[in-house]
Scaffold this active site. Structure first.
Site, mmCIF file in Angstrom:
data_model
loop_
_atom_site.group_PDB
_atom_site.id
_atom_site.type_symbol
_atom_site.label_atom_id
_atom_site.label_comp_id
_atom_site.label_asym_id
_atom_site.label_seq_id
_atom_site.Cartn_x
_atom_site.Cartn_y
_atom_site.Cartn_z
ATOM 1 N N GLU A 13 64.293 -21.899 142.419
ATOM 2 C CA GLU A 13 64.409 -20.568 141.822
ATOM 3 C C GLU A 13 63.163 -20.203 141.013
ATOM 4 O O GLU A 13 62.664 -19.083 141.107
ATOM 5 C CB GLU A 13 65.682 -20.488 140.963
ATOM 6 C CG GLU A 13 66.946 -20.506 141.825
ATOM 7 C CD GLU A 13 68.217 -20.924 141.106
ATOM 8 O OE1 GLU A 13 69.262 -21.019 141.790
ATOM 9 O OE2 GLU A 13 68.193 -21.177 139.883
ATOM 10 N N ASP B 183 75.426 -24.775 137.502
ATOM 11 C CA ASP B 183 76.169 -23.960 136.517
ATOM 12 C C ASP B 183 76.734 -24.831 135.406
ATOM 13 O O ASP B 183 76.782 -24.434 134.233
ATOM 14 C CB ASP B 183 77.339 -23.226 137.197
ATOM 15 C CG ASP B 183 76.877 -22.486 138.426
ATOM 16 O OD1 ASP B 183 75.717 -22.057 138.435
ATOM 17 O OD2 ASP B 183 77.673 -22.369 139.379
ATOM 18 N N GLU C 253 71.734 -16.911 134.221
ATOM 19 C CA GLU C 253 71.683 -17.989 135.203
ATOM 20 C C GLU C 253 71.234 -17.393 136.534
ATOM 21 O O GLU C 253 71.902 -16.520 137.091
ATOM 22 C CB GLU C 253 73.079 -18.635 135.310
ATOM 23 C CG GLU C 253 73.145 -19.850 136.185
ATOM 24 C CD GLU C 253 72.231 -20.991 135.725
ATOM 25 O OE1 GLU C 253 71.801 -21.018 134.552
ATOM 26 O OE2 GLU C 253 71.927 -21.851 136.557
#
Ligand code: GLC
EC number: 2.7.1.146
Length: 488
Positions: A320, A468, A290
């Site tokens: 990201e 998450d 992650e």
């Protein structure tokens, strides 16, 4: 629609109950401050010393907005980054090195009132979620485990399922209930600023926050090393044998240099070893990495270059993946993603990363959708079943995410009704059409691109940890499909 009612969701959760997982490396305490209206923000910007007797220099805030500080040392640098983050509505995490803070900023932070404290960090957030989903075993490894930290892990399943590896007097390592496994460590506390959608004026400009999000000031305790001690490390092959999968994260805390002369390279090499050891006696073990918001471009590049070659699956948000592309030299495509958020560009970027590192799967989560990209299975009938299963995993993940957004926390499987009752966002059909066109183009004949629109909660209670929640829900559900039937 794979989930018509809560019972369907509950049935899906039962599939996860025979899964055992290893989680490493980051858990901390998140101190949350909610900024719900312009008045809450103006209070932080108040020039009249209202917080810690510190006078805020608004001209400096404006200057800092132009220079974009990547490490925060003063209140003005922080407020500049906060306003910039609010302008973009994107998630941001910035390291805070306590030794470097100005005395003013220390006083200001000490006096600032936070609304609540929660478990944070990928390991903390994911362990608590998977515990209540009743996974068989969750080994939650984090280098610092203070008493306070260990108490924030909640064994909420129908049996205590969160464990920590502890070295016993006889030299053996035993998996101990994490609530009893604390050490004499310090507690890492991150400060989270959660802002809602509102408009405000600053420097004669009207700023309209496009969406609720958060900025994290992440502490970097000198004693925190992203590492596993030798005694525990040598047990990783045996541990790996008894688990189905692992989620690794937290590499954003690695520093370029430490006071004892160790460097980031040293810790990256050890992190690669950990994964190889976990897999050494279990070739089927799936590892998901992650990613996180990483300020330092060199560190970003190292995370990808060291670790992507040894993991199977990668979870990322839109910013990201854009940042990774930039580190890999695709600056134009990266800029385009950051500026226009076009799904075509995100898919192209994912394909580049997937191929370069020979990953099995990339999972992208954005405000509007969750998507898996992976290689097709040649047999068409089998591949169709695979697509249906991947879709179900993503559906499950959006239900988890919207339940958490709505309520701030998921406290039981029953809470998932809130997510189930939240409709898909208004761009859902459009996104599905776009992806189906792209999937049919010649460039993607070898790939499955599976998308599920998000269920957007209008005024989320909180946003921290949503990524998450999505990533772990989707990944564990994928692994359960691999384990519980032979199609994939
Ligand atoms: C990062 C932050 C942590 C936060 C988490 C949420 O790990 O350091 O404070 O809880 O992200 O995704």
């Amino acid at each position: 629609m794979p989930f018509k009612n809560l019972n369907d969701v509950k049935e899906h959760c039962e599939n996860l109950e025979n899964i055992a997982i290893f989680l490493g490396y980051n858990a901390n305490v998140d101190a949350l401050k909610y900024i719900s209206s312009k008045n809450d923000l103006y209070e932080l910007l108040d020039e009249k010393n209202n917080i810690g007797d510190v006078k805020i220099d608004i001209d400096k805030v404006i200057e800092n907005m132009a220079s974009y500080p990547r490490e925060i040392k003063t209140p003005e640098e922080f407020l500049a980054r906060l306003i910039l983050a609010m302008k973009s509505g994107k998630p941001v995490e910035i390291p805070l090195i306590s030794a470097n803070l100005s005395p003013n900023f220390k006083k200001w932070l000490e006096d600032l009132k936070f609304n609540e404290k929660r478990i944070g960090g990928q390991v903390g957030i994911i362990a608590n979620l998977l515990s209540l989903l009743n996974l068989e075993k969750i080994i939650a490894y984090t280098p610092l485990l203070s008493k306070k930290q260990s108490e924030m892990f909640e064994n909420k399943g129908n049996h205590a399922n969160i464990f920590y590896p502890v070295l016993k007097k006889d030299g053996k390592v035993s998996l101990t209930n994490i609530n009893n496994a604390y050490k004499d460590d310090e507690t890492k506390i991150n400060r989270i600023f959660e802002y809602k959608e509102f408009d405000f004026e600053f420097n004669n400009e009207k700023i309209d926050i496009p969406r609720a999000n958060r900025l994290i000031l992440a502490s970097r305790p000198e004693n925190l090393r992203i590492d596993i001690s030798e005694d525990i490390k040598k047990e990783l092959p045996e541990m790996g044998k008894d688990i189905d999968c692992a989620i690794v994260s937290g590499y954003q805390s690695i520093k370029e240099k430490y006071s004892d002369g160790k460097t980031d390279e040293y810790y990256f090499k050890r992190a690669v070893e950990d994964i190889k050891l976990l897999k050494s006696k279990n070739l089927d073990l799936k590892v998901h990495l992650e990613f996180a918001s990483v300020q330092n471009p060199l560190l970003r590049k190292k995370i990808v270059e060291y670790l992507y070659p040894v993991v199977d699956c990668a979870g990322l948000d839109e910013t990201e993946i854009a940042n990774i592309l930039n580190s890999l030299g695709y600056s134009e495509l990266s800029e385009k993603i950051l500026k226009d958020s076009r799904i075509e560009d995100v898919i192209e970027a994912s394909k580049i990363v997937l191929e370069k590192y020979d990953l099995e799967m990339i999972q992208i989560h954005t405000i509007f959708y969750i998507m898996f990209i992976c290689k097709k299975i040649e047999d068409k009938a089998k591949n169709d079943i695979k697509i249906a299963q991947l879709k179900k995993s993503l559906e499950f993940a959006t239900i988890l995410a919207s339940s958490k957004a709505k309520n701030g926390l998921i406290t039981s499987i029953e809470d998932l009704k809130m997510g189930l009752d939240t409709p898909y966002n208004q761009y859902g059909d459009l996104l599905i059409d776009l992806v189906s066109n792209i999937s049919n183009s010649s460039e993607f004949t070898e790939y499955n691109i599976v998308l599920v629109p998000s269920r957007i909660v209008k005024n989320p209670k909180s946003t921290v940890g949503l990524g998450d929640t999505i990533s772990s829900g989707a990944f564990v559900s994928y692994v359960a499909d691999l384990k519980n039937n032979n199609v994939l």
